[in-house]
Design an enzyme around this catalytic site. Sequence first.
Site, PDB file in Angstrom:
ATOM      1  N   ASP A  19       8.731  -0.434  -8.490  1.00  0.00           N
ATOM      2  CA  ASP A  19       9.292  -0.828  -7.201  1.00  0.00           C
ATOM      3  C   ASP A  19       9.127   0.321  -6.216  1.00  0.00           C
ATOM      4  O   ASP A  19       8.732   1.424  -6.589  1.00  0.00           O
ATOM      5  CB  ASP A  19      10.767  -1.219  -7.365  1.00  0.00           C
ATOM      6  N   VAL A  25       0.889  -1.154   0.000  1.00  0.00           N
ATOM      7  CA  VAL A  25       0.000   0.000   0.000  1.00  0.00           C
ATOM      8  C   VAL A  25       0.930   1.206   0.000  1.00  0.00           C
ATOM      9  O   VAL A  25       1.882   1.247   0.771  1.00  0.00           O
ATOM     10  CB  VAL A  25      -0.915   0.000   1.240  1.00  0.00           C
ATOM     11  N   HIS A  39       2.404  -5.486 -16.582  1.00  0.00           N
ATOM     12  CA  HIS A  39       1.814  -5.365 -15.237  1.00  0.00           C
ATOM     13  C   HIS A  39       2.750  -4.756 -14.198  1.00  0.00           C
ATOM     14  O   HIS A  39       2.333  -4.472 -13.084  1.00  0.00           O
ATOM     15  CB  HIS A  39       1.316  -6.717 -14.747  1.00  0.00           C
TER      16      HIS A  39
END
Length: 480
Positions: free
Chosen positions: A381, A207, A405
């Site tokens: 990342d 998150v 993706h």
Amino acid sequence: MGLKEQLVRKGDYVWELPKNTVNGQKVPVIIYLSDALFELLEEDAIKQAANAATLRGVQKAIYVMPDVHVGYGFPVGGVMATDTETGIISPGSVGYDINCGVRLIATNLQSKDVAPKIKELMQEVLKNVPAGVGSTGDIRLSPSSMEEVLVKGAKWAVEHGYGLEEDLEHIESFGSLPNADPSKASHEAYERGSDELGTVGSGNHFVEVQMVEEIYDEEIAQKLGLHEGQVTIMVHSGSRGFGHQVCTDYLKVAVRVLPKYGIELPDPQLACMPFLSNEGQDYFKAMCAAANYAFANRQILGFKTANTVRRFLGLSWEEFGYRLIYDHAHNIAKIEEHRVGSKLKKVVVHRKGATRAFPPYNPEVPPAYREVGQPVIIPGDMGRASYLLVGQPDSMEKSFGTACHGAGRVMSRRAAKRLVKEQGLERVIAGLTVVARGKGTIMEEIPQAYKDVSEVVRVIHELGIAKMVARLKPLGTLKG
DNA sequence: ATGTGC
């Protein structure tokens, strides 16, 4: 001779392994790469795509995205479409984390509102949003409420106070796949899923609180309600133990019924069933149920994170300005209609580490975005960046309406840990704000372990599969 | 990815 040497260059970003290169290969493998990414292409990933090209009912081509790497049976970054009448469905070509996917939330906040207190804010997120392997949430699902989650998906979460009714319009398939049948999932899956709803998980899941760092297309950004300096929230998670169990269960079923359907495979990890067989339909219905669990999971995670940020800053919802931009899967199989040769055909599109990227005016694109195309969220990342793109017309012909993706690993988990031990974690993630229960996942997920997501996204943009709209920079990240 | 694995 290796398969990599047998690839034929077809364009600046296009490589082809012609059909019949390997025994029984019915269709070509088309791989989308830049020169830099070609260097990182693994022989085994090509082999896995070629293996899939031998499966029953496979259509047109196996497409491989620039963030490809070796996966279980089928490469991560792979796209396979099979005929709904004569073809197979393959659990390994969806992946263990069914409906692993991403969600992007816009806010009214500016980066200056959160940047100075980002450490304290992320500590608050860590307290409120469960993350890590085996972590559990504050929701306990009885078997009957579990059934409701598996049928309703994100709608269940909205009905239980997590988010707004209007969020549903901005989720792939409106956050609920109609073919879900909860009775096709095992008792074991129910058990594992009963206390994990609203949890992040581990590995590359996260998150993140971000800011819009750069806009590439002002007009489209405006239509999506994005501008430079704006704070966004991104969620990357999936169906947790529930989806994992569904995949495990049906891989076993697939292996068992191979002789019954006379299926011979180059790799047992590609175990599959005819789509129209009882077993194939059972898997499809259970997979849709797992996908709905994941849609509910991200709905809860996104809303909880937004609420945590809002309360931390002492704002009303109106001041905070919560708005879901989009949510989509990147591990899923769906029935779609695509042009194959001269006619439209119903196919089962397997996307494993690959994102649907439908163009403007496609009926699946929500009304608010109809003119710009489906938002395509590409998480990077935790150090560099994530991207927002929109689907373009060429995606339909070039990849069954599919984009990449993410960044894709370039370093093994073990190698990443070794690097951290040599250089020290503080040095490796200097300048980043990352919170987690432990250090293990952070060590495995350092930016250095990933390919450059910008290069991956550039290939997709140059091919006309999806168009770059904005780059999002991490301000603070919660990892598992 | 995963009630993480030789």
